[in-house]
Design an enzyme around this catalytic site. Structure first.
Site, PDB file in Angstrom:
ATOM      1  CG  ASN A  11       5.970  39.928 -21.108  1.00  0.00           C
ATOM      2  OD1 ASN A  11       5.167  39.821 -22.022  1.00  0.00           O
ATOM      3  ND2 ASN A  11       7.280  40.004 -21.323  1.00  0.00           N
ATOM      4  CB  ALA A  14       2.384  48.888 -16.218  1.00  0.00           C
ATOM      5  CG  ASP A  98      10.828  45.133 -24.001  1.00  0.00           C
ATOM      6  OD1 ASP A  98      10.802  45.070 -25.246  1.00  0.00           O
ATOM      7  OD2 ASP A  98      10.857  44.115 -23.277  1.00  0.00           O
ATOM      8  NE  ARG A  99      15.855  42.756 -27.840  1.00  0.00           N
ATOM      9  CZ  ARG A  99      16.142  42.022 -28.918  1.00  0.00           C
ATOM     10  NH1 ARG A  99      15.159  41.517 -29.663  1.00  0.00           N
ATOM     11  NH2 ARG A  99      17.401  41.809 -29.262  1.00  0.00           N
TER      12      ARG A  99
END
Length: 245
Positions: A11, A14, A98-99
């Protein structure tokens, strides 16, 4: 030397990393990821065999286009990809990439263990992976900055505060309003981790994200903190698919 490229678009920042097998060659944080920054990072590095892109947003066509000019094989991570873990989730299509990557990274570091994977970034995710390598689900809450921002925005007089660099260990009660806000936000997350650990037997905590160094010392049990957990998970996915060819 043939390298792997991993890109984790969060968010707020990067991470781009280059890997030779499981060895991390280089990693950088990039506030403004674009095709040009990808090309600058990979220029002169030699052949890029495979690349994987993980993003918390839907926008990424320019970056993916750039990657396709650089790497022989390109993957945008989702639950539909071939993964080294199993996904037991009611709506796998909505599960954040991402999880998934953080869970894979944790399993690659601690195979055969029950794992609570905590990513303490803009949002905080708490995900449970069982010892057989199955993602069983998890929860999402606001991160530290979001909590502090919300207290300021949705009240009349609470001040705007920044996330501190550290918290004095064992100081749990605020002595002024700023302290009360910060400690309330911090221990809201610390308390959640402790609660999940009270419900999950024989489980190891693996923590990542920008606020992990602030939060982990406040927990009463051992925590494995790895700032590159998502990037390691992305590389593990590339290696898994290479071995499956």
């Amino acid at each position: 030397m043939s390298l792997n490229l991993t890109i984790d678009q969060g968010n707020t920042v990067a991470k781009m990393a280059l890997w030779d097998g499981i060895e991390l060659i280089d990693i950088v944080n990039e506030a403004h990821l674009c095709a040009q920054t990808v090309e600058q990072f990979t220029h002169g590095r030699g052949a890029i065999d495979a690349a994987i892109y993980c993003s918390v947003s839907d926008d990424g066509s320019a970056v993916l286009g750039s990657i396709r000019h650089i790497a022989k094989r390109v993957c945008r991570l989702s639950s539909r990809c071939r993964l080294p873990i199993k996904i037991d989730y009611g709506t796998p299509g909505t599960l954040g990439a991402d999880r998934i990557a953080a869970a894979v990274g944790a399993v690659s570091l601690h195979p055969g263990q029950n794992l609570l994977v905590v990513d303490a970034g803009t949002a905080v995710t708490y995900d449970f992976v069982t010892a057989d390598g199955t993602f069983r689900g998890g929860n999402i809450t606001p991160g530290l900055k979001m909590r502090l921002d919300a207290l300021h925005r949705y009240t009349a007089r609470l001040p705007q505060l920044e996330v501190p660099a550290s918290i004095e260990h064992r100081r749990v009660l605020g002595k002024d309003t700023a302290d009360a806000m910060i400690l309330g936000a911090v221990y809201g997350i610390v308390g959640a981790v402790s609660f999940y650990m009270s419900k999950l037997r024989d489980t190891k905590v693996v923590m990542t994200g920008g606020n992990a160094p602030l939060l982990s010392p406040l927990l009463d049990f051992e925590v494995d903190v790895d700032e590159h957990l998502v990037s390691k998970g992305l590389n593990s996915i590339l290696l898994y698919n290479e071995n499956k060819k």
